[in-house]
Scaffold this active site. Structure first.
Site, mmCIF file in Angstrom:
data_model
loop_
_atom_site.group_PDB
_atom_site.id
_atom_site.type_symbol
_atom_site.label_atom_id
_atom_site.label_comp_id
_atom_site.label_asym_id
_atom_site.label_seq_id
_atom_site.Cartn_x
_atom_site.Cartn_y
_atom_site.Cartn_z
ATOM 1 C CE LYS A 1 -3.801 -2.437 2.187
ATOM 2 N NZ LYS A 1 -3.119 -3.656 2.660
ATOM 3 N NE ARG B 1 4.737 -7.757 8.391
ATOM 4 C CZ ARG B 1 3.803 -8.417 7.714
ATOM 5 N NH1 ARG B 1 3.886 -9.724 7.611
ATOM 6 N NH2 ARG B 1 2.796 -7.798 7.156
ATOM 7 C CG ASP C 1 -3.389 -2.645 5.965
ATOM 8 O OD1 ASP C 1 -4.408 -3.253 6.314
ATOM 9 O OD2 ASP C 1 -2.561 -3.105 5.159
ATOM 10 C CB CYS D 1 -10.790 -8.592 8.037
ATOM 11 S SG CYS D 1 -10.686 -9.159 9.717
HETATM 12 C C1 LIG Z 1 -1.674 -5.986 7.628
HETATM 13 S S1 LIG Z 1 0.030 -5.718 7.808
HETATM 14 C C2 LIG Z 1 0.278 -4.287 6.824
HETATM 15 C C3 LIG Z 1 0.330 -4.587 5.344
HETATM 16 C C4 LIG Z 1 0.781 -3.379 4.551
HETATM 17 N N1 LIG Z 1 -0.037 -2.212 4.793
HETATM 18 C C5 LIG Z 1 0.800 -3.659 3.052
HETATM 19 O O1 LIG Z 1 -0.121 -3.278 2.360
HETATM 20 O O2 LIG Z 1 1.762 -4.285 2.587
HETATM 21 C C6 LIG Z 1 0.094 -5.058 9.413
HETATM 22 C C7 LIG Z 1 1.488 -4.579 9.828
HETATM 23 O O3 LIG Z 1 1.314 -3.880 11.050
HETATM 24 C C8 LIG Z 1 2.505 -3.998 11.782
HETATM 25 N N2 LIG Z 1 2.231 -3.560 13.154
HETATM 26 C C9 LIG Z 1 1.599 -4.239 14.149
HETATM 27 N N3 LIG Z 1 1.527 -3.483 15.256
HETATM 28 C C10 LIG Z 1 2.101 -2.294 14.961
HETATM 29 C C11 LIG Z 1 2.344 -1.102 15.692
HETATM 30 N N4 LIG Z 1 1.963 -0.978 16.977
HETATM 31 N N5 LIG Z 1 2.979 -0.089 15.072
HETATM 32 C C12 LIG Z 1 3.371 -0.193 13.793
HETATM 33 N N6 LIG Z 1 3.198 -1.309 13.062
HETATM 34 C C13 LIG Z 1 2.570 -2.343 13.632
HETATM 35 C C14 LIG Z 1 2.853 -5.454 11.596
HETATM 36 O O4 LIG Z 1 4.235 -5.674 11.855
HETATM 37 C C15 LIG Z 1 2.475 -5.680 10.134
HETATM 38 O O5 LIG Z 1 3.603 -5.554 9.317
#
Ligand SMILES: C[S@@+](CC[C@H](N)C(=O)[O-])C[C@H]1O[C@@H](n2cnc3c(N)ncnc32)[C@H](O)[C@@H]1O
Length: 388
Positions: free
Chosen positions: A239, A262, A304, A359
């Site tokens: 995204k 990641r 997201d 979701c």
């Molecule tokens: C659904 S994925 C995002 C996918 C991304 N937007 C894409 O389109 O490729 C959710 C991401 O949120 C990150 N995440 C989880 N908790 C978080 C936080 N408190 N702050 C920042 N990132 C976080 C995770 O590591 C994960 O990589």
């Protein structure tokens, strides 16, 4: 016997969206996890065929004690699997109907004009509307144009069918055909079985393999060229690169993610996609200070957050992915994080638009809280629900 009963129970739990195949199998306590996992996955794969055979033979009417999910695993193993090696009284029960079940399978193959079981699976899957999602390809406008990408595929003997005019157009694509998406101009749609991971346009970053649901949030946020934008939970960055394309690489894209690994993958992908307007930070979005002058011009936020993925039910590969594991405590923790992150995004003083991508499971889980936030800030947020 325990194997079939456990596999059937897991099928029931999956229908109730109580977790992913992996989680449910591991939590089952079964002694042979690998065997149970394989049986559940294979039964899921053959489900439409099994249901047809069970229906045409009236199996459940003849065996009143037999439940549908037990019937599915037993019939799977008899006809497509190892041939009911174990099973005790269930085995005895199903063996009474063995010749009828085998004839039903043979008739089905004749009807579908296929000779082996696997082909039956394929024709059934492709003839079931909506069973398989098409492959979506987003043209990376930072590196190429839609017209040039279309020409490139045409030179590889693909036939371009023009712009889709209805959803039905997307469902009957041949393997060497593709079509323009109904809504997003930079999205091309291919046959579900096409794999473009090795394709030059993908490895060189000219196209991004990204489902339509995943393209909608950036499309809806639609920041004008030159804006300052936050991508709150950004990795692996599909995204983010879409946002950069919308911004034409002009402006500022602050991207945060907690996960170092990641984030490093994301760095590589953004480089490949030609993104230059970003600033990556390995940081918890909840700890980003909204009053920091650095973010004073941020008007757009894409949120997201991590998701249980438990709304995803139609793809076996997604069901078996780690990302989809959704035990209750994890689901609740994620739901609570999503609400906190949404409130945090709205606390940035200059923010005019937040797209909250989630979701259906989380949307329902957070129904009350999100409704309240929407009532308060409805003019500033949109929820984008995608169970791709
Ligand atoms: C659904 S994925 C995002 C996918 C991304 N937007 C894409 O389109 O490729 C959710 C991401 O949120 C990150 N995440 C989880 N908790 C978080 C936080 N408190 N702050 C920042 N990132 C976080 C995770 O590591 C994960 O990589």
């Amino acid at each position: 016997m325990a194997l079939y009963v456990k596999a059937a129970a897991i099928l029931g739990q999956l229908e109730g969206k109580r977790g992913s195949v992996k989680t449910l199998v591991y939590n089952s306590g079964h002694k042979n996890i690998k065997q149970l996992f394989a049986l559940v996955c294979e039964t899921l794969k053959y489900t439409p065929v099994l249901e047809e055979i069970i229906n045409t033979t009236d199996l459940l009417k003849k065996e009143k004690k037999l439940q549908i999910n037990v019937a599915k695993v037993l019939v799977y193993d008899l006809l497509f699997g190892k041939g009911l090696k174990c099973g005790g009284s269930w085995k005895a029960l199903i063996m009474k109907h063995r010749s009828q079940l085998k004839s039903a399978l043979a008739r089905l193959k004749v009807k579908r004009k296929v000779s082996c079981n696997e082909d039956l699976l394929e024709t059934k899957a492709s003839s079931t509307a909506g069973c398989q999602l098409p492959r979506y390809v987003r043209v990376n406008l930072l590196k190429n144009t839609v017209e040039d990408v279309i020409d490139y595929f045409k030179r590889e003997d693909y036939t371009y069918l023009g712009q889709a005019t209805s959803v039905a157009d997307l469902k009957h694509l041949g393997r060497k055909q593709f079509i323009g998406d109904l809504h997003l101009p930079e999205l091309l749609v291919f046959h579900p079985k096409i794999d473009l991971h090795e394709h030059f346009l993908y490895t060189a970053g000219h196209i991004i393999l990204q489902d339509k649901a995943s393209c909608l949030p950036a499309h809806l946020l639609n920041p004008p060229t030159g804006s300052h934008v936050i991508d709150a939970c950004a990795a692996p960055g599909n995204k983010t690169s879409h946002l950069a394309a919308i911004l034409c690489n002009k402006g500022k894209l602050f991207a945060f993610d907690l996960d170092t690994k990641r984030l490093s993958t994301m760095g590589t992908l953004l480089l490949r996609a030609g993104v230059t307007c970003h600033e990556l930070a390995n940081q918890d979005f909840l700890l980003v200070d909204p009053s920091n002058p650095k973010y004073q011009n941020v008007k757009y936020i894409l949120l997201d957050p991590s998701c249980s993925g438990s709304g995803i039910v139609n793809r076996l590969n997604q069901l078996t992915d780690d990302e989809t594991s959704s035990s209750r405590p994890r689901l609740l923790a994620l739901a609570s994080f999503q609400c906190k992150a949404l409130n945090h995004a709205l606390s940035f003083p200059g923010v005019e638009r937040v797209i909250y991508s989630t979701c259906s499971i989380h949307r329902e889980e957070n129904e009350d809280v999100v409704e309240e936030i929407l009532q308060q800030h409805g003019n500033r947020i949109r929820c984008c629900i995608g169970d791709c």
